[in-house]
Design an enzyme around this catalytic site. Structure first.
Site, PDB file in Angstrom:
ATOM      1  N   VAL A 158       0.840  -1.194   0.000  1.00  9.46           N
ATOM      2  CA  VAL A 158       0.000   0.000   0.000  1.00  9.46           C
ATOM      3  C   VAL A 158       0.880   1.251   0.000  1.00  9.46           C
ATOM      4  CG1 VAL A 158      -1.801   1.265   1.237  1.00  9.46           C
ATOM      5  CG2 VAL A 158      -1.792  -1.246   1.252  1.00  9.46           C
ATOM      6  N   ASP A 168     -12.184  -9.368   8.550  1.00 16.47           N
ATOM      7  CA  ASP A 168     -10.758  -9.352   8.890  1.00 16.47           C
ATOM      8  C   ASP A 168     -10.437  -8.124   9.754  1.00 16.47           C
ATOM      9  OD1 ASP A 168      -8.115 -10.185   8.869  1.00 16.47           O
ATOM     10  OD2 ASP A 168      -7.641  -9.232   6.957  1.00 16.47           O
TER      11      ASP A 168
END
Length: 260
Positions: A24, A172
């Site tokens: 990211v 998650d």
């Protein structure tokens, strides 16, 4: 399909997070919006498919063993493969984020980042950057004067709302995916893994929660059996006795914590 310098006004080549599937990067759009860009690693889809094929063969072999057959190794492998393939598809993740955001529309306490569709595809996902501190960064929360118990209640309420009202939840929720913006606002990121809850399952989960709250072992057995946690051959009386012991220990532990 565009050079980085054309698609973004700024793009930090050093990732702010990295994992086996993707990394990211922080970036800025031409209009000044701060975003994060998740980029799938080259070749990872092919490597995952190879690993899943090996896992499937092993599960098939394990399923032939008498002791393992009851656990359905093949079914577990197939479910794992479905979940992992979904995590690799960022167009699906974008749709998941939009679905969760729709459920919290009008609720300022929960922030779901906006997906930048013009800068996203199956292998690249660009979304609004969520500010705040990670939910487990206690030093940062304290430095900002965040009311931690209030945040805990807010997180629990948001999560239970997803499960019991929306029937669609973030699957998650580790600390890296939950940010605290203030004592009354949290943000969720990374919707590659989500879960759906049918009305029947919601009813079973509700029974389990009610049983836990009222320390009712018999009701807890009913809830667990309705969820398929135990098979038809289970000894109901023994299961109830074991759960009663577990509930009693839990109640004692809770009392000890409350006295501290």
């Amino acid at each position: 399909g565009r050079p980085v310098e054309e698609a973004f006004a700024e793009f930090d080549s050093v990732p702010i997070a990295a994992a086996s599937i993707a990394q990211v990067h922080a970036a800025r759009l031409a209009d000044g919006s701060e975003v994060v860009v998740k980029v799938r690693r080259p070749g990872v889809v092919e490597r995952v498919e190879t690993d899943l094929a090996v896992l499937g063969r092993l599960a098939e072999f394990a399923g032939r063993l008498p002791r393992a057959a009851r656990y359905d190794p093949g079914g577990l492998a197939r479910e794992f493969a479905t979940t992992l393939r979904a995590e690799l598809d960022y167009e699906r993740e974008a749709a998941n984020a939009a679905a969760v955001a729709a459920g919290f529309a009008g609720d300022d306490r929960v922030h779901i980042p906006r997906i930048i569709a013009s800068h996203s595809c199956a292998s690249v996902l660009t979304e609004e950057r969520v500010a705040g501190s990670k939910i487990d960064d206690l030093a940062a929360l304290d430095a900002l004067g965040i009311d931690r118990p209030a945040v805990a209640r807010l997180f629990a309420d948001a999560y239970l709302t997803m499960v019991f009202e929306h029937g669609f939840f973030h699957a998650d929720p580790h600390p890296g995916n939950v940010f605290v913006e203030s004592s009354s606002r949290i943000g969720f990121v990374d919707f590659g893994m989500v879960g759906r809850v049918t009305p029947t399952t919601r009813a079973g989960l509700g029974t389990v929660l009610l049983a836990l709250a009222t320390i009712d072992a018999a009701r807890l057995v009913d809830g667990l059996l309705s969820l398929g946690v135990a098979g038809d051959g289970v000894d109901r009386g023994t299961l109830a006795a074991d759960l009663a012991t577990l509930l009693a220990r839990s109640e004692e532990h809770t009392s000890e914590l409350q006295s501290l």
